[in-house]
Scaffold this motif. Structure first.
Motif, mmCIF file in Angstrom:
data_model
loop_
_atom_site.group_PDB
_atom_site.id
_atom_site.type_symbol
_atom_site.label_atom_id
_atom_site.label_comp_id
_atom_site.label_asym_id
_atom_site.label_seq_id
_atom_site.Cartn_x
_atom_site.Cartn_y
_atom_site.Cartn_z
ATOM 1 N N THR A 96 0.834 -1.207 0.000
ATOM 2 C CA THR A 96 0.000 0.000 0.000
ATOM 3 C C THR A 96 0.867 1.254 0.000
ATOM 4 O OG1 THR A 96 -1.790 -1.153 1.149
ATOM 5 C CG2 THR A 96 -1.793 1.244 1.274
ATOM 6 N N SER A 97 1.985 1.216 0.722
ATOM 7 C CA SER A 97 2.826 2.407 0.851
ATOM 8 C C SER A 97 3.594 2.739 -0.420
ATOM 9 C CB SER A 97 3.807 2.248 2.020
ATOM 10 O OG SER A 97 4.836 1.320 1.709
ATOM 11 N N ARG A 98 3.538 1.874 -1.438
ATOM 12 C CA ARG A 98 4.102 2.257 -2.731
ATOM 13 C C ARG A 98 3.366 3.459 -3.302
ATOM 14 N NH1 ARG A 98 2.961 -2.675 -6.327
ATOM 15 N NH2 ARG A 98 1.013 -2.362 -5.198
ATOM 16 N N PHE A 99 2.077 3.561 -2.946
ATOM 17 C CA PHE A 99 1.219 4.563 -3.570
ATOM 18 C C PHE A 99 0.668 5.587 -2.603
ATOM 19 C CE2 PHE A 99 -3.075 5.725 -5.280
ATOM 20 C CZ PHE A 99 -2.637 6.428 -6.393
ATOM 21 N N VAL A 100 0.524 5.222 -1.330
ATOM 22 C CA VAL A 100 -0.027 6.170 -0.357
ATOM 23 C C VAL A 100 0.647 5.937 0.984
ATOM 24 C CG1 VAL A 100 -1.984 4.637 0.131
ATOM 25 C CG2 VAL A 100 -2.138 7.059 0.700
ATOM 26 N N ALA A 101 1.022 7.032 1.640
ATOM 27 C CA ALA A 101 1.823 6.956 2.858
ATOM 28 C C ALA A 101 0.973 6.716 4.097
ATOM 29 C CB ALA A 101 2.611 8.244 3.050
ATOM 30 N N PRO A 102 1.499 5.944 5.061
ATOM 31 C CA PRO A 102 0.851 5.883 6.376
ATOM 32 C C PRO A 102 0.711 7.287 6.959
ATOM 33 C CG PRO A 102 2.614 4.249 6.205
ATOM 34 C CD PRO A 102 2.726 5.127 5.000
#
Length: 207
Positions: A96-102
């Motif tokens: 998920t963090s490839r595209f949107v950051a925690p």
């Protein structure tokens, strides 16, 4: 190896917030007058004037409220889990963090990042290989800054972005050619700075 925003090394970077306000970008850079920290606004203005005649920056997103970030994480995270039902929770978060950051490390939430592209003198977007916000799945990985499979014009335009934005002190998130930041935790880790300059800010304060 690409460092993603979910990497523990990013979260470990301390934040020493300068307390700079969010300011609206000039309409020449962002017709929607996106909000960013003042230090980032100054650097974007410098990068804009460093471009060749007839080419400009177009900033489509800057500061993002915490609630909006959480919604994007939840939406894309659900897509990732649906496409990869057997992966662990940790691996799903990494993908998920490839595209949107925690939320805790998200550069947009700190007012420290922009999503942008290049435009010609008429305001038409130039070829950068994929649309802004194309996911790795939608673009077959061509959203990565250094991806293969894009044309010569797109490659030249990405390199031009890197030259002027890097020259102004910004760093790119390598899975998204359009995402550039200054002063956030990812920037600090990438540049060797001892701390991030900006932490999450959830109340827009226009100049």
């Amino acid at each position: 190896m690409t460092i993603l925003l979910s990497d523990p090394r990013v979260r470990a970077v301390p934040v020493r917030d300068l307390g700079e306000p969010l300011v609206a970008l000039d309409a020449a850079l962002s017709p929607t007058r996106q909000l960013v920290r003042r230090g980032l606004a100054d650097r974007l203005a410098a990068a804009h004037v460093a471009l060749p005649s007839g080419i400009g920056l177009l900033v489509v997103e800057g500061h993002r409220p915490v609630a909006a970030q959480r919604a994007i994480v939840a939406s894309y995270g659900a897509q990732v889990r649906a496409a990869n039902p057997t992966v662990s929770v940790a691996e799903a978060e990494r993908l998920t963090s490839r595209f949107v950051a925690p939320v805790g490390v998200a550069p947009h939430v700190a007012g420290a990042a922009v999503d942008l592209t290049l435009v010609d003198a008429c305001g038409e977007e130039l070829d950068l290989g994929t649309p802004i916000d194309a996911t790795p799945e939608q673009s077959d990985g061509r959203c990565y800054f250094a991806a293969d499979g894009i044309g010569a014009d797109a490659r030249a335009h990405r390199l031009l972005l890197a030259r002027v934005l890097g020259g102004a002190g910004l760093v790119n998130y390598p899975t998204e050619w359009w995402h550039w930041s200054f002063g956030d935790r990812y920037w600090a880790l990438s540049t060797g700075a001892p701390a991030a300059l900006y932490g999450p800010v959830d109340v827009p304060v226009a100049a």
